[in-house]
Write a protein that holds these residues in place. Structure first.
Motif, PDB file in Angstrom:
ATOM      1  N   ASN A 219       3.638 -12.257 -19.416  1.00  0.00           N
ATOM      2  CA  ASN A 219       4.579 -11.820 -18.253  1.00  0.00           C
ATOM      3  C   ASN A 219       6.179 -12.135 -18.639  1.00  0.00           C
ATOM      4  O   ASN A 219       6.341 -13.230 -19.411  1.00  0.00           O
ATOM      5  N   ALA A 220       6.900 -11.198 -18.189  1.00  0.00           N
ATOM      6  CA  ALA A 220       8.485 -11.599 -18.288  1.00  0.00           C
ATOM      7  C   ALA A 220       9.216 -11.240 -17.024  1.00  0.00           C
ATOM      8  O   ALA A 220       8.987 -10.209 -16.389  1.00  0.00           O
ATOM      9  N   LEU A 221      10.127 -12.309 -16.669  1.00  0.00           N
ATOM     10  CA  LEU A 221      10.656 -12.203 -15.347  1.00  0.00           C
ATOM     11  C   LEU A 221      12.108 -12.371 -15.440  1.00  0.00           C
ATOM     12  O   LEU A 221      12.704 -13.420 -16.257  1.00  0.00           O
ATOM     13  N   PHE A 222      12.900 -11.672 -14.851  1.00  0.00           N
ATOM     14  CA  PHE A 222      14.462 -11.619 -14.702  1.00  0.00           C
ATOM     15  C   PHE A 222      14.730 -11.640 -13.058  1.00  0.00           C
ATOM     16  O   PHE A 222      14.257 -10.717 -12.480  1.00  0.00           O
ATOM     17  N   ASP A 223      15.174 -12.715 -12.802  1.00  0.00           N
ATOM     18  CA  ASP A 223      15.211 -13.014 -11.259  1.00  0.00           C
ATOM     19  C   ASP A 223      16.572 -13.674 -10.728  1.00  0.00           C
ATOM     20  O   ASP A 223      16.632 -14.845 -10.982  1.00  0.00           O
ATOM     21  N   ASP A 234      24.404  -8.106  -4.932  1.00  0.00           N
ATOM     22  CA  ASP A 234      24.265  -8.215  -6.315  1.00  0.00           C
ATOM     23  C   ASP A 234      23.075  -9.143  -6.944  1.00  0.00           C
ATOM     24  O   ASP A 234      22.964  -9.453  -8.155  1.00  0.00           O
ATOM     25  N   GLY A 235      21.860  -8.971  -6.130  1.00  0.00           N
ATOM     26  CA  GLY A 235      20.780  -9.530  -6.515  1.00  0.00           C
ATOM     27  C   GLY A 235      19.953  -8.773  -7.573  1.00  0.00           C
ATOM     28  O   GLY A 235      19.991  -7.059  -7.092  1.00  0.00           O
ATOM     29  N   TRP A 236      19.289  -9.213  -8.695  1.00  0.00           N
ATOM     30  CA  TRP A 236      18.555  -8.203  -9.651  1.00  0.00           C
ATOM     31  C   TRP A 236      17.003  -8.981  -9.715  1.00  0.00           C
ATOM     32  O   TRP A 236      16.893 -10.058  -9.648  1.00  0.00           O
ATOM     33  N   TYR A 237      16.158  -8.312 -10.025  1.00  0.00           N
ATOM     34  CA  TYR A 237      14.755  -8.661  -9.980  1.00  0.00           C
ATOM     35  C   TYR A 237      14.030  -7.687 -10.849  1.00  0.00           C
ATOM     36  O   TYR A 237      14.057  -6.331 -10.709  1.00  0.00           O
ATOM     37  N   ASP A 261       8.336  -4.066 -12.394  1.00  0.00           N
ATOM     38  CA  ASP A 261       8.650  -3.846 -11.101  1.00  0.00           C
ATOM     39  C   ASP A 261      10.128  -4.292 -11.141  1.00  0.00           C
ATOM     40  O   ASP A 261      10.758  -5.190 -11.445  1.00  0.00           O
ATOM     41  N   PHE A 262      11.290  -3.099 -10.846  1.00  0.00           N
ATOM     42  CA  PHE A 262      12.416  -3.317 -10.639  1.00  0.00           C
ATOM     43  C   PHE A 262      13.061  -3.340  -9.434  1.00  0.00           C
ATOM     44  O   PHE A 262      12.550  -2.465  -8.407  1.00  0.00           O
ATOM     45  N   LEU A 276      22.055  -2.131   0.735  1.00  0.00           N
ATOM     46  CA  LEU A 276      21.508  -1.034   0.281  1.00  0.00           C
ATOM     47  C   LEU A 276      20.813  -1.345  -1.020  1.00  0.00           C
ATOM     48  O   LEU A 276      21.007  -2.053  -2.180  1.00  0.00           O
ATOM     49  N   ALA A 277      19.167  -1.577  -0.638  1.00  0.00           N
ATOM     50  CA  ALA A 277      18.400  -1.916  -1.814  1.00  0.00           C
ATOM     51  C   ALA A 277      17.708  -0.786  -2.292  1.00  0.00           C
ATOM     52  O   ALA A 277      17.341   0.189  -1.806  1.00  0.00           O
ATOM     53  N   PHE A 278      17.288  -1.014  -3.578  1.00  0.00           N
ATOM     54  CA  PHE A 278      16.506  -0.188  -4.689  1.00  0.00           C
ATOM     55  C   PHE A 278      15.421  -0.621  -5.226  1.00  0.00           C
ATOM     56  O   PHE A 278      15.323  -1.917  -5.634  1.00  0.00           O
ATOM     57  N   TRP A 279      14.208   0.181  -5.177  1.00  0.00           N
ATOM     58  CA  TRP A 279      13.043  -0.422  -5.759  1.00  0.00           C
ATOM     59  C   TRP A 279      12.474   0.844  -6.609  1.00  0.00           C
ATOM     60  O   TRP A 279      12.206   1.843  -6.235  1.00  0.00           O
TER      61      TRP A 279
END
Length: 401
Positions: A219-223, A234-237, A261-262, A276-279
């Protein structure tokens, strides 16, 4: 959280709406430029006592913030349903992401029982992240077969028991970037077709009375989100899972899966609180055949949200891609009430040639009610419609993504 053909919390929602309409009577201000934030608890106390002063203190480190939402509903498949949706949020240390534990036991008239526990717990300075997904289902569902071209009128009923134990431990290697390992275990047993014969292509793929997926996870996570309950601008996941399921660990078959999951959140208009959220979700299986009910499917992502508008399991395939955009905005200045509009699309590989299907569209709107301002948890009721005449109500305690 999954919810189709169910009309939950109608009385409660109407009550919250009435509460929101009296904002001007309850609005407490710190100064001429700043409105005090409110949640359902503040409204309740204001109704009981006009002298009540709204709490404006900050969240304390180590103090759990508990949000509980009882519910009820009805569906043609399950009959009457009762549930308790609980969110426990807390900061373990200063300058650490909010840790969240979600618990959802649900019981239906047809004796379906689906307790779910998910966790994301952060250690000091976000050095470690402990992630769990544990659940048990005594479950009945409609299965429409494989691919994105299946008919809503052709399906089979199945019943089964299901155990999931997913556990991952991640360690920070850079700011907001973590890598880790884990173990995934999924077992479907006592699988039974309620119909006289199978009418979908599920029988061609193969369904057994018991099947296991068991494998090691990388698993790799950037949050950069500090609060997963309600991410801000400006949140990134970005979360990447690679799972190797192997017979050595008692898996029914050897196969690989990738789950990516982006998510991204921007302020629109700029510098406003509107989001405005993008998934984007990509879920692939390859190098072997996964057990049928472990294949990528609508509303079977980690939090049962990918594909709201459609019933759970409406589409299924060896691989799935998914996109959703949502615009979130406040209706009241004190953020007690808000709204959202959303649109999503999904595509699945066909059974015959493994080509992705046409895009399957969904869209709708949501009412957002703040139930805990300390942990920034909203109760979200959505209504959506989509391809093939799909429509239904869905609800979440916390953001859909």
């Amino acid at each position: 959280m999954k919810l189709t053909e169910m009309y939950k919390q109608l009385i409660l929602i109407l009550t919250f709406l009435q509460m929101g309409l009296v904002e001007t009577a309850f609005c407490q201000k710190l100064d001429s430029n700043k409105t005090v934030l409110m949640d359902v608890g503040d409204v309740w106390h204001k109704i009981k006592s006009k002298s009540y002063q709204i709490d404006t203190t900050k969240t304390k480190i180590g103090v759990p913030l508990l949000t509980i939402l009882p519910g009820f509903g009805y569906s043609q498949l399950t009959g009457f349903t009762v549930l308790v949706d609980a969110n426990i949020s807390f900061y373990t240390y200063k300058n650490t992401n909010l840790s969240v534990i979600k618990i959802t036991p649900e019981y239906a008239q047809n004796k379906q029982f689906t307790p779910i526990l998910t966790t994301s717990i952060w250690s000091k300075d976000n050095r470690y992240n402990f992630v769990s997904d544990w659940r048990f289902y005594n479950y009945t569902l409609r299965d429409f077969g494989l691919g994105g071209q299946t008919s809503e009128d052709v399906y089979n009923h199945f019943s089964y028991n299901f155990i999931r134990l997913h556990q991952v431990l991640l360690k920070a290697v850079a700011s907001d970037l973590l890598i880790g390992v884990g173990y995934n275990f999924d077992k479907h047993f006592k699988v039974k077709s309620i119909d006289d014969q199978l009418v979908t292509n599920a029988s061609d793929y193969g369904i057994s009375t018991s099947a296991v997926s068991s494998g090691i996870v990388l698993n790799a996570l950037f949050d950069t989100r500090r609060n997963e309950n309600s991410p801000v601008a400006d949140g990134w996941y970005a979360n990447f899972y690679f799972t190797q399921n192997i017979k050595l660990l008692k898996s029914s078959s050897n196969y690989k899966s990738i789950y990516v999951d982006f998510r991204h959140y921007v302020s629109f208009p700029k510098n406003s609180k509107n989001i405005l959220a993008f998934w984007n979700l990509n879920w692939l299986t390859f190098n072997g055949n996964a057990p049928y009910f472990d294949l990528p499917s609508t509303l079977w992502d980690t939090y049962d949200n990918a594909g709201r508008t459609f019933i759970q399991g409406r589409f299924r395939g060896k691989s799935m891609i998914y996109f959703e955009t949502e615009y979130r905005f406040n209706i009241l200045r004190n953020e007690l009430l808000g709204g959202a509009v959303f649109a999503n699309t999904q595509s699945f590989t066909s059974f015959s040639n493994q080509q992705f299907s046409k895009l399957l569209l969904g869209y709708g709107g949501s009412l957002r009610i703040k139930v805990n301002k300390k942990s920034n948890v909203y109760f979200i009721l959505s209504y959506g419609a989509g391809t093939g005449g799909a429509k239904g109500f869905f609800f979440n305690l916390g953001e859909v993504f």
